[in-house]
Design a protein around this motif. Structure first.
Motif, PDB file in Angstrom:
ATOM      1  N   ILE A 132      -6.728   2.404 -11.714  1.00 12.06           N
ATOM      2  CA  ILE A 132      -7.119   3.342 -10.652  1.00 12.06           C
ATOM      3  C   ILE A 132      -7.927   2.632  -9.572  1.00 12.06           C
ATOM      4  O   ILE A 132      -7.669   2.805  -8.371  1.00 12.06           O
ATOM      5  CB  ILE A 132      -7.920   4.521 -11.256  1.00 12.06           C
ATOM      6  N   ALA A 133      -8.888   1.827  -9.979  1.00  9.32           N
ATOM      7  CA  ALA A 133      -9.720   1.105  -9.016  1.00  9.32           C
ATOM      8  C   ALA A 133      -8.879   0.151  -8.174  1.00  9.32           C
ATOM      9  O   ALA A 133      -9.063   0.053  -6.949  1.00  9.32           O
ATOM     10  CB  ALA A 133     -10.821   0.340  -9.745  1.00  9.32           C
ATOM     11  N   ALA A 134      -7.938  -0.533  -8.813  1.00 11.50           N
ATOM     12  CA  ALA A 134      -7.110  -1.505  -8.098  1.00 11.50           C
ATOM     13  C   ALA A 134      -6.195  -0.842  -7.087  1.00 11.50           C
ATOM     14  O   ALA A 134      -6.024  -1.330  -5.954  1.00 11.50           O
ATOM     15  CB  ALA A 134      -6.293  -2.316  -9.106  1.00 11.50           C
ATOM     16  N   GLU A 135      -5.599   0.281  -7.452  1.00  5.39           N
ATOM     17  CA  GLU A 135      -4.605   0.918  -6.590  1.00  5.39           C
ATOM     18  C   GLU A 135      -5.219   1.851  -5.544  1.00  5.39           C
ATOM     19  O   GLU A 135      -4.684   1.988  -4.449  1.00  5.39           O
ATOM     20  CB  GLU A 135      -3.598   1.700  -7.434  1.00  5.39           C
ATOM     21  N   LEU A 136      -6.331   2.492  -5.883  1.00  5.08           N
ATOM     22  CA  LEU A 136      -6.932   3.463  -4.968  1.00  5.08           C
ATOM     23  C   LEU A 136      -8.099   2.889  -4.179  1.00  5.08           C
ATOM     24  O   LEU A 136      -8.561   3.510  -3.223  1.00  5.08           O
ATOM     25  CB  LEU A 136      -7.387   4.712  -5.733  1.00  5.08           C
ATOM     26  N   GLY A 137      -8.590   1.729  -4.586  1.00  4.54           N
ATOM     27  CA  GLY A 137      -9.687   1.102  -3.863  1.00  4.54           C
ATOM     28  C   GLY A 137     -10.985   1.888  -3.926  1.00  4.54           C
ATOM     29  O   GLY A 137     -11.776   1.851  -2.984  1.00  4.54           O
ATOM     30  N   LEU A 138     -11.217   2.576  -5.039  1.00  5.75           N
ATOM     31  CA  LEU A 138     -12.420   3.400  -5.175  1.00  5.75           C
ATOM     32  C   LEU A 138     -13.528   2.631  -5.876  1.00  5.75           C
ATOM     33  O   LEU A 138     -13.275   1.821  -6.769  1.00  5.75           O
ATOM     34  CB  LEU A 138     -12.110   4.666  -5.979  1.00  5.75           C
ATOM     35  N   PRO A 139     -14.780   2.896  -5.526  1.00  7.68           N
ATOM     36  CA  PRO A 139     -15.912   2.268  -6.229  1.00  7.68           C
ATOM     37  C   PRO A 139     -16.125   2.919  -7.585  1.00  7.68           C
ATOM     38  O   PRO A 139     -15.610   4.012  -7.868  1.00  7.68           O
ATOM     39  CB  PRO A 139     -17.093   2.546  -5.294  1.00  7.68           C
TER      40      PRO A 139
END
Length: 349
Positions: A132-139
């Motif tokens: 999720i972090a890699a694809e959505l760029g969320l902290p």
């Protein structure tokens, strides 16, 4: 309590048994607080979306369980996500990455993405929060995980259960916990995301092993031994990845292992039993109505363990059966195969 981004809409992506049940939990929690929250489920099949919206049931996965009127559904992914302050993911682990680019286009600023998925991505060996972090760029503070002894049908029947909401940011974990705190669903918070996710992933592999014991008509001693030592090897892997030892004495660790390995409602235990009776992995998958994530993630778990030098004999045996390198009738002698040593060494369980 309002969802993040001051939105009165929560999207739940995936209308299988757990996604639909969690939508019910969210709706019941909001109703108890008097919050006018819209819960929108995304279903891959249009007929399921229509049934949820118009009949307020999802008979494919939850029999005749009645869903609250505040729960609706759509088969349009962008429609489900647009305007939602919280987006809950209840998708198959191996398909998650493929959906995320489309999801990203519709996210609002400040959204919190919550994973209900207990799987490890094959090929990358990444946990779902990492994908999720890699694809959505969320902290980190915008990604949470829900895990624990959460058999969907029991929760849908409003049988009391507890769970864990994990986020590296404690305030976000508390916020999401408040959103899903219903009369019959009690969430606790945890900041050990790695530990909680690994617990949820590997317990599916251990449940396959217990199911194989069942299919081989082995007794409770055998199954109890596999559960106990399975929890030990799960803990070893999680600690090697930075997880906290104490997580495994809690709901996400021991609680989830017991529920998944003991209940006939468990997909992974059921899959293991079919394998233990001599069915091939392909035949087993055909017998199931939903994905048994342990069958998909087991090889990735083992690759991760090898990379970090962690011994996981039970997972090794399960993967050997799944890949055809070991006849299932020979699994009993390998499930507890490990060098003789003290049970507790001080640095692991």
């Amino acid at each position: 309590m309002r969802p993040p981004a001051a939105s009165a809409k929560i999207a739940v992506l995936g209308a299988g048994s757990w996604g639909t049940t969690f939508a019910k939990v969210l709706a019941d929690a909001a109703a108890a607080e008097g919050e006018p929250t819209q819960i929108v489920l995304w279903a891959r099949r249009a007929e399921i979306a229509q049934e949820i919206t118009h009949q307020h049931t999802n008979t494919t996965y939850l029999a005749e369980t009645r869903l609250p009127d505040s729960v609706s559904a759509t088969d349009d992914l962008a429609e489900a996500v647009t305007g939602a302050g919280v987006v809950v993911l209840a998708l198959p682990a191996q398909q998650l990455r493929g959906y995320l680019p489309e999801i990203r286009q519709s996210l609002v600023p400040g959204v919190v993405v919550v994973s209900l998925i207990k799987g490890l991505e094959r090929g990358t060996n990444l946990r779902m929060s990492e994908v999720i972090a890699a694809e959505l760029g969320l902290p980190d503070e915008q990604i949470a995980v829900v895990s624990g002894p959460n058999l969907a049908m029991e929760i849908a029947r409003e049988e009391p259960t507890a769970s864990v909401v994990a986020c590296k940011d404690e305030a976000t974990a508390e916020q999401i916990a408040a959103l899903c705190s219903a009369r019959y669903f009690r969430p606790y918070t945890n900041t050990d995301v790695a530990g909680v996710e690994i617990a949820g992933i590997v317990k599916n592999v251990i449940a396959l092993a217990v199911g194989m014991c069942d299919g081989q008509q082995l007794g409770d001693n055998s199954k109890a031994s596999v559960i106990t030592r399975g929890l030990a090897e799960t803990t070893r892997l999680a600690v090697a990845l930075g997880g906290k030892l104490e997580t495994f004495a809690g709901l996400a660790g021991l609680g989830d292992v017991v529920a998944t390995c003991a209940s006939p409602l468990s997909r992974n235990r059921s899959a293991g039993r079919l394998l233990g009776q001599g069915l091939t992995p392909e035949q087993t998958a055909e017998q199931l109505t939903q994905t048994a994530e342990g069958m998909k993630s087991a090889s990735a778990v083992l690759e991760l363990a090898h990379r970090h030098g962690v011994e996981m004999p039970i997972s090794e045996a399960v993967v050997a059966v799944l890949t055809g390198r070991l006849a299932v009738e020979k699994i009993a002698t390998l499930l507890l195969a490990r060098q003789l040593k003290a049970e507790l060494t001080g640095d692991e369980t």
